[in-house]
Motif scaffolding. Structure first.
Motif, PDB file in Angstrom:
ATOM      1  N   LYS A   1      -2.911   4.399  -3.082  1.00 25.53           N
ATOM      2  CA  LYS A   1      -4.021   5.081  -2.431  1.00 25.53           C
ATOM      3  C   LYS A   1      -3.670   6.559  -2.346  1.00 25.53           C
TER       4      LYS A   1
ATOM      5  N   VAL B   1      -7.853   7.608   1.833  1.00 24.35           N
ATOM      6  CA  VAL B   1      -7.456   6.940   3.084  1.00 24.35           C
ATOM      7  C   VAL B   1      -7.913   7.661   4.345  1.00 24.35           C
TER       8      VAL B   1
ATOM      9  N   THR C   1      -6.743   1.289   6.199  1.00 25.29           N
ATOM     10  CA  THR C   1      -5.621   1.450   5.274  1.00 25.29           C
ATOM     11  C   THR C   1      -4.285   1.423   6.003  1.00 25.29           C
TER      12      THR C   1
ATOM     13  N   ASN D   1     -10.467   4.671  -2.775  1.00 23.47           N
ATOM     14  CA  ASN D   1      -9.027   4.754  -3.004  1.00 23.47           C
ATOM     15  C   ASN D   1      -8.410   5.925  -2.253  1.00 23.47           C
TER      16      ASN D   1
ATOM     17  N   LEU E   1     -11.636   4.314   6.965  1.00 25.82           N
ATOM     18  CA  LEU E   1     -10.589   4.182   5.954  1.00 25.82           C
ATOM     19  C   LEU E   1      -9.194   4.355   6.544  1.00 25.82           C
TER      20      LEU E   1
ATOM     21  N   THR F   1       0.874  -1.182   0.000  1.00 26.47           N
ATOM     22  CA  THR F   1       0.000   0.000   0.000  1.00 26.47           C
ATOM     23  C   THR F   1       0.902   1.220   0.000  1.00 26.47           C
TER      24      THR F   1
END
Lengths: 468, 468, 468
Positions: free
Chosen positions: A378, A409, A465, A407, A461, A352
């Motif tokens: 992201k 965060v 994430t 997409n 998120l 990520t």
């Protein structure tokens, strides 16, 4: 009386405001996840009181200082210590009074929103700061700060912070995090691995730091293989202090995947002969790929913050040091820059890579198209100059249609100013709810969906994430 | 009937419109400070009448002409004189009729707003211009222009202009300003020092102009020291005719601080052998620093307008000359470009450097961050293509959060069209009031504060920044 | 129940919404002019039924796929065939169910607006797609597609398409267009000349294609003169199949007007020795000027779509081919790039060159100023990533004040997805009406004028500009 409008930042059109209020009600009190910031972990380890309004809110805040300086009121007037240790003005109350005289300069800025939030919500003040009430402000804030309920740990709890990630250099001993781990306090303060000083051979003292890196890790860090091994050891050490992420502040987004022998040769030259600017850029570019490879191995989320020319004013840097508000954005090329990294790892399910920009022209042209395609990418939130109501709004308008919400965060406060954390998250929550409410009243989203999204943007998120 | 909506450009949402109206009421009738424009000082010196609508409103207005040309209606059709002196169409009434036929092309443009304002407010017309009323328009405007009340000085007074700065080249004898100074009329029409023809060695005839510069000033202008001395003499002469500012229209924002010997050598080559394009750019870049140094000495406010490629169409330039609407913006780099100047003078309390851009991507990325830090820098208003309702709105949205209101300098009409001056200031005042009203209803600014800011944006900032 | 809000995309403020509704009523049912798209002409020639929801709506739609892929759900999971012919998942219903599980990812995207429009308006569905109703959706869509009323020709008629231009390469035999011409069906499906494979010497197989080009046209296409003659023959052939336009997808906007001998020499080298990247760029640049010259001769409207880096991910291209959603925009330079072409032909009354961009920073800086001056230039609509509600809104805000409405060309759906055509035109009509309504309520346009403009944006401009 109140300083803050309870509906601030919500849409003015009544039907949209109604929806926005409902959405905001859902997220206002969610815990704060702060996966990226720069507050001092020593505050929580030591839990000493802050002293006064000037020390707390003016002297350390480069957002505040740069605006004052831009109007000809230089750093010296605000009690900022020079690099040689001298401090021109030491009377904190006088500084605060001068600040109140200039508070009008912040009209329309996020700094004003954050400070007003702190004044009202944290310190219970009820009138806008003016020259007339400057002393009252200074007294009230000073009195509160002396109270146990305003010590750093108490503030952490009062703010509803679920987890806070500070940022430390690769050589940092993490003493304060160690102390926190050993303490009885259960606030979750974790670290982040920021290896810039050991990926950028142009930062003075690189060779010395590589030596220290070897000493610290027991690896033969002056060899290429040992250098990489030392990074691995250090990342593991940071993970053992809670780190789930790395952070990389590079001048550009350039990446390169050199052959091991070319990389080793470059590293050797960096240590022994020094590199040309192009070679140094190549080394940094390659190190991003190495860091990404390690992220694939160890699961650390990688953050890349490119595009700021640091210390644009050499005079300011010489007199007052770095990070004084004189970093200026430059155009950034993500499309070519990231390609070598993405060619190798852009589809790797273990990577990520969160991207930030200070060049808004890249958002719709480069970042949203890239993040709306590559699974590894992201988009970090609107950052730095754009951590602001209009900046965040533009960010959503420029990202959502191409990359969607998922997409992105969530929010980063990215701050050194502890007291501003709730204010910053509150601004982000309000702006996102306003954006969502407009989608609802324009028939682009159902209200129930908007509620789900609002929760994800405010909390879910970031937590997912950053693997928190 | 009316052409103009009294609430035009104000927010549509009723509560914001109410606030905007109140703010606009505060500033609508403030005097006009016009610190930067291009009207002809001969108008005020001679005070001769304008002849007809076509001569006044079409032939000299490149905003009007470019739109017509873009739709295949070439310059010749509008009575524009060719460089060789020929004029294809001389029937002014016929031209006006043709213009009325094409007035629909301007829907949604600032030109339409400005012209409608002139039609209604100045000439008392009450129906939108159409093919059917073209003759009526032509007659009414022609009749009014014959009236003493429509002579240039009367218009200046009617418009409530407190001060108006025209722009003249460094070699200009300032005859008209001299005549104005000698006249009994007390309208304040001042000049601005625009030395481009003597800072840019690529403009044909540079060496000859340097000779004239020497003749005019009595300095040995063909030596580097004499050349600089001649600029000083000339700046002093302009100041004696009211100038408080200089204006610099460069292709780029590049600055350089060469050593005196390097600068002198470059100047010598410019006069004797000619410079390569890179050397010419270097010379211009250095001259900006010299101009800034002189501004520090003499207090003249410095304006820099970079980023337009002049005369993109060589065919248009050959046939009709420059400034015909075929200047096209290009990307501009302020961050690296200005650094040498800012390294030397960015913190000098005697320097005010006002920056303009036609590359909107630089506003949030470069200009607001720079002006929000360096005390010498201020941001000029939305300029040229962006002297428009949406352009100004974007400008405020992109500058305010980083640089605030007080690093901007109020409005410039920057026009050659005398009659459009009130219209242009009115648009700016309305757009700023609309922006401020939105901040008020979104709880980002108190209404009383917004009123203060509105006054500063409409009047105070221009007056103070330009030292008028 | 309904999926779609009847007022979707219209302004939320009631007075603006009222105006927007009235404007939208004027244009909602106007015929669709689709001057630029990529649907398969074989559908209309063969008129075979589509099979199921997954084949129709997921597998061929790179907008859908890229979002799913960006969330780690790779192409293989969606039944996309690999270049080697393998298909990992063949169960269309299972794919549809998985798609329903991920439909939330599209919140806030144009894909969601288009699909919901198709679901409700075409297939009569009345609840938002969720995992729970996925089977119902699959069944309903499948049943409908089996009906004669859902064959391609019937859809064409149901959609109210007046004319639809597909896009074919220069070597395409136009078999399907030929079949359509021979058929009794009177739907107007025309072609567009897209010669990229014969203007770009870097596309593999260039020399072979030039040979075929000669065979196809009877010209000596391996000579420079013959190559140009072959283009002329082929353009004529396309015109005989309805083409009124050419389309050019280049990496950059660079143009060059080489001397005939230089062009011939470059062409020879391209065929025999191969070109360096710079030479290949030069050849493409020159070919744009040759194509413009031919447009002046034959009246074909020229379209230029620069600025996308194709196949950013080599892994995706190798496994699944091109056009899979991994084309990423890069900065584009129109000002210098187009200058050679414009120097020669920018004022030619027979040339119409329509420009598209995926670099939004060029819209206000370059495209609107160029199109607002040069008679040959027009601005294509918001394209690709910006074929979206906010993208279109920004496009109008960034073009109108400088270039007006009449240097734009109406809407292009530019799609491969037949069923999305009405949805896409509907979004454009709504967004334009919303924009116009805001101008009306802000006093910038009369409502009657706005109605005229709305009709032109929805229908008239496309028809006139593309000479349909």
């Amino acid at each position: 009386m109140a300083i803050l409008d309870p509906d601030r930042l919500l849409p003015s059109e009544p039907s949209a405001r109604r929806v926005a209020r409902d959405l905001y009600t859902l997220v206002r009190d969610l815990p704060i996840v702060s996966p990226h910031n720069h507050v001092d972990p020593a505050w929580f380890a030591g839990n000493e009181p802050f002293t006064d309004a000037t020390e707390l809110l003016i002297i350390p805040d480069h957002y505040v200082l740069r605006m004052l300086v831009s109007q000809g009121k230089g750093f010296d007037q605000w009690g900022v210590p020079r690099q040689d240790g001298t401090v021109e003005v030491r009377d904190k109350r006088a500084i605060w009074r001068a600040f109140a005289d200039h508070y009008y300069l912040f009209r329309g800025t996020p700094t004003r929103l954050w400070l007003d939030h702190v004044f009202q919500d944290l310190f219970g003040l009820s009138e806008r700061l003016t020259p007339d009430n400057a002393d009252h402000y200074f007294d009230v804030i000073g009195d509160k700060l002396a109270d146990l309920a305003f010590r750093p740990r108490a503030l952490f709890e009062r703010f509803g912070i679920e987890v806070l990630a500070t940022t430390e250099g690769a050589l940092d001993p993490l003493t304060h995090h160690e102390a926190l781990r050993a303490s009885s306090w259960d606030g979750r303060v974790i670290t982040t691995y920021r290896p810039d000083a050991l990926t950028d051979p142009e930062k003075p003292g690189f060779a010395e730091r590589v030596e220290q890196f070897g000493d610290l890790t027991g690896e033969a860090a002056t060899t290429w293989a040992g250098f990489l091994a030392a990074h691995r050891v250090r990342r593991e050490f940071f993970r053992s202090h809670g780190a789930t992420a790395t952070d990389h502040g590079h001048a550009t987004a350039r990446t390169e995947a050199l052959s091991p022998s070319d990389a080793a040769a470059l590293f050797d030259r960096a240590l022994r002969a020094g590199l040309s600017p192009d070679e140094a850029e190549l080394f940094r570019a390659h190190m991003l790929v190495e860091m990404a490879r390690m992220s694939v191995e160890d699961g650390m989320v990688m953050q890349l913050h490119p595009g700021a020319m640091r210390d644009h004013s050499p005079g300011v840097a010489a007199a007052f040091g770095s990070d004084m508000g004189f970093d200026i954005p430059v155009p950034t090329d993500f499309v070519h820059g990231l390609k070598p990294l993405l060619d190798e790892l852009g589809h790797d399910p273990n990577l990520t890579l969160i991207l930030f920009t200070v060049d808004e022209s890249t958002i719709s042209r480069e970042l949203a198209p890239l993040a709306g395609a590559y699974p590894a990418l992201k988009l970090g939130p609107a950052w730095w100059f754009f951590d602001s109501a209009d900046g965040m709004r533009r960010y959503r308008e420029l990202t959502t249609e191409t990359a969607g919400f998922y997409n992105t965060v969530g929010f980063n406060d990215d701050t050194r100013a502890l007291c501003s954390i709730p204010a910053r998250h509150d601004v982000a929550r309000r702006v996102d709810c306003a954006f969502l409410a407009d989608l609802v009243v324009q028939g682009r989203l159902d209200e129930a969906e908007a509620g789900e999204v609002a929760g994800d943007l405010a909390y879910g998120l970031a937590k997912r994430t950053y693997r928190l």
